[in-house]
Design a protein around this motif. Structure first.
Motif, PDB file in Angstrom:
ATOM      1  N   PHE A 189      13.294   8.096   1.551  1.00 15.02           N
ATOM      2  CA  PHE A 189      13.227   6.871   2.349  1.00 15.02           C
ATOM      3  C   PHE A 189      14.521   6.686   3.143  1.00 15.02           C
ATOM      4  O   PHE A 189      14.490   6.288   4.313  1.00 15.02           O
ATOM      5  CB  PHE A 189      12.985   5.657   1.449  1.00 15.02           C
ATOM      6  N   SER A 192       5.984  -0.973  -1.555  1.00 14.45           N
ATOM      7  CA  SER A 192       6.374   0.439  -1.524  1.00 14.45           C
ATOM      8  C   SER A 192       7.420   0.738  -2.592  1.00 14.45           C
ATOM      9  O   SER A 192       7.141   1.438  -3.566  1.00 14.45           O
ATOM     10  CB  SER A 192       6.911   0.822  -0.135  1.00 14.45           C
ATOM     11  N   ALA A 193       8.627   0.197  -2.437  1.00 14.65           N
ATOM     12  CA  ALA A 193       9.729   0.534  -3.349  1.00 14.65           C
ATOM     13  C   ALA A 193       9.436   0.144  -4.802  1.00 14.65           C
ATOM     14  O   ALA A 193       9.448   0.986  -5.698  1.00 14.65           O
ATOM     15  CB  ALA A 193      11.010  -0.133  -2.871  1.00 14.65           C
ATOM     16  N   ALA A 249      12.356  -0.771   2.199  1.00 11.87           N
ATOM     17  CA  ALA A 249      12.050   0.110   1.066  1.00 11.87           C
ATOM     18  C   ALA A 249      13.271   0.939   0.681  1.00 11.87           C
ATOM     19  O   ALA A 249      13.591   1.087  -0.504  1.00 11.87           O
ATOM     20  CB  ALA A 249      10.879   1.023   1.398  1.00 11.87           C
ATOM     21  N   GLY A 259       7.542  -3.050   2.437  1.00  7.92           N
ATOM     22  CA  GLY A 259       8.555  -2.053   2.107  1.00  7.92           C
ATOM     23  C   GLY A 259       9.178  -2.244   0.740  1.00  7.92           C
ATOM     24  O   GLY A 259       9.131  -1.347  -0.115  1.00  7.92           O
ATOM     25  N   ASN A 273      -0.198  -3.230  -0.088  1.00  5.04           N
ATOM     26  CA  ASN A 273       0.445  -2.584   1.057  1.00  5.04           C
ATOM     27  C   ASN A 273      -0.478  -2.586   2.276  1.00  5.04           C
ATOM     28  O   ASN A 273      -0.067  -2.893   3.399  1.00  5.04           O
ATOM     29  CB  ASN A 273       0.827  -1.144   0.696  1.00  5.04           C
ATOM     30  N   ARG A 319       9.649  -1.885   7.369  1.00 10.11           N
ATOM     31  CA  ARG A 319       9.105  -1.391   6.104  1.00 10.11           C
ATOM     32  C   ARG A 319       9.965  -0.282   5.518  1.00 10.11           C
ATOM     33  O   ARG A 319      10.336  -0.321   4.337  1.00 10.11           O
ATOM     34  CB  ARG A 319       7.678  -0.871   6.309  1.00 10.11           C
TER      35      ARG A 319
END
Length: 298
Positions: free
Chosen positions: A190, A227-228, A43, A223, A17, A39
């Protein structure tokens, strides 16, 4: 074996990231405002798909016990306050990486997260041993040493933004401890964070013409993947890890980020970073391990 695999993958995505963001901004593929928009959006989209799939499997369990528990988990939809913390974390993260090296940014972020959680424990009158107090003070000194202006840290502004990002993520993590389903709550948080997209569009409108395909792809990777999917895998790993072990293994993230910065961006590994890493990460490790010993005695 699954716990080790999930943990390794999650830690790599967390370090990635920082790398994705740093590459996108240092190469001027995209500006921090639009990077944050893409992002958060990617995500949210990826987590929405994951939640739909998860909801489908949870609803098709057979036992009454599982159905009752799963129903409670599906009702965990986060909060606006947590979403605000998530937004502040993501935006300050992007703005800070305009000026910070990959490893330095990751170390400041991680340090701020851990210090925030330690201070919260002290505020709530959590019992600390003398060794923990010493470790906390040493970590603070190491953090101050890392962020003092120098040839390798020319921007106190970037360090301050990353510190704010870490504090926001620390608060988000503290609030997440009360969640029945952290993954489900994170997905909704999110989605809520997208309410701030119009503001970011206004701030980054003049930069739209300068966005490249590489910048969009890196923001999407940050993202959707780092992230996800990274959070999803991390929550799977945490089911099989003790909370203390989960906190300890995160000590690897700043080191992995620094190595990635060296390999992909030719960033130097400075003496200041190595000393600060040893002091901060070592002190936090002592704090966490000593905390585990206290909990066992109580």
């Amino acid at each position: 074996m699954k716990a080790i695999l999930y943990t390794m993958i999650a830690l790599i995505t967390f370090a990635a990231n920082s790398l994705f963001c740093r590459i996108a901004l240092t190469e001027k593929y995209i500006d921090p405002w639009n990077f944050t928009i893409i992002r958060l959006s990617s995500a949210a989209f990826c987590l929405a798909i994951i939640m739909i799939i998860r909801r489908y499997f949870l609803k098709h369990r057979n036992t009454t016990c599982h159905q009752t528990m799963d129903s409670r988990h599906l009702q965990d939809k986060g909060s606006w306050l947590s979403s605000l913390c998530l937004f502040i974390y993501a935006l300050c993260f992007s703005l800070a990486y305009v000026e910070l090296d990959t490893g330095t940014g990751a170390l400041i972020l991680f340090s701020a997260v851990q210090l925030t959680m330690i201070v919260w424990g002290i505020y709530n009158k959590e019992r600390l041993s003398n060794l923990q107090w010493l470790a906390f003070i040493v970590a603070g000194i190491g953090f101050i040493y890392l962020t003092l202006p120098s040839a390798t840290m020319p921007s106190s502004w970037g360090a301050m933004l990353m510190f704010i990002s870490g504090v926001a993520w620390g608060i988000y993590s503290i609030r997440g401890k009360a969640c029945l389903s952290p993954l489900h709550a994170t997905g909704f948080n999110f989605l809520r964070s997208l309410a701030a997209v119009p503001i970011l569009l206004l701030l980054g409108f003049s930069e739209l013409k300068n966005i490249s395909v590489d910048g969009v792809l890196l923001a999407c990777a940050s993202g959707a993947i780092a992230s996800a999917m990274g959070y999803s895998i991390w929550y799977m790993a945490m089911l099989q890890l003790k909370s203390t072990n989960a906190a300890v293994v995160q000590l690897c993230v700043p080191i992995l980020a620094a190595l990635a910065g060296m390999i992909f961006l030719s960033e130097p590994l400075t003496v200041r970073f190595m000393v600060a890493s040893a002091v901060i990460l070592g002190a936090v490790l002592v704090f966490l391990l000593n905390k585990n010993q206290i909990n066992l005695k109580v």
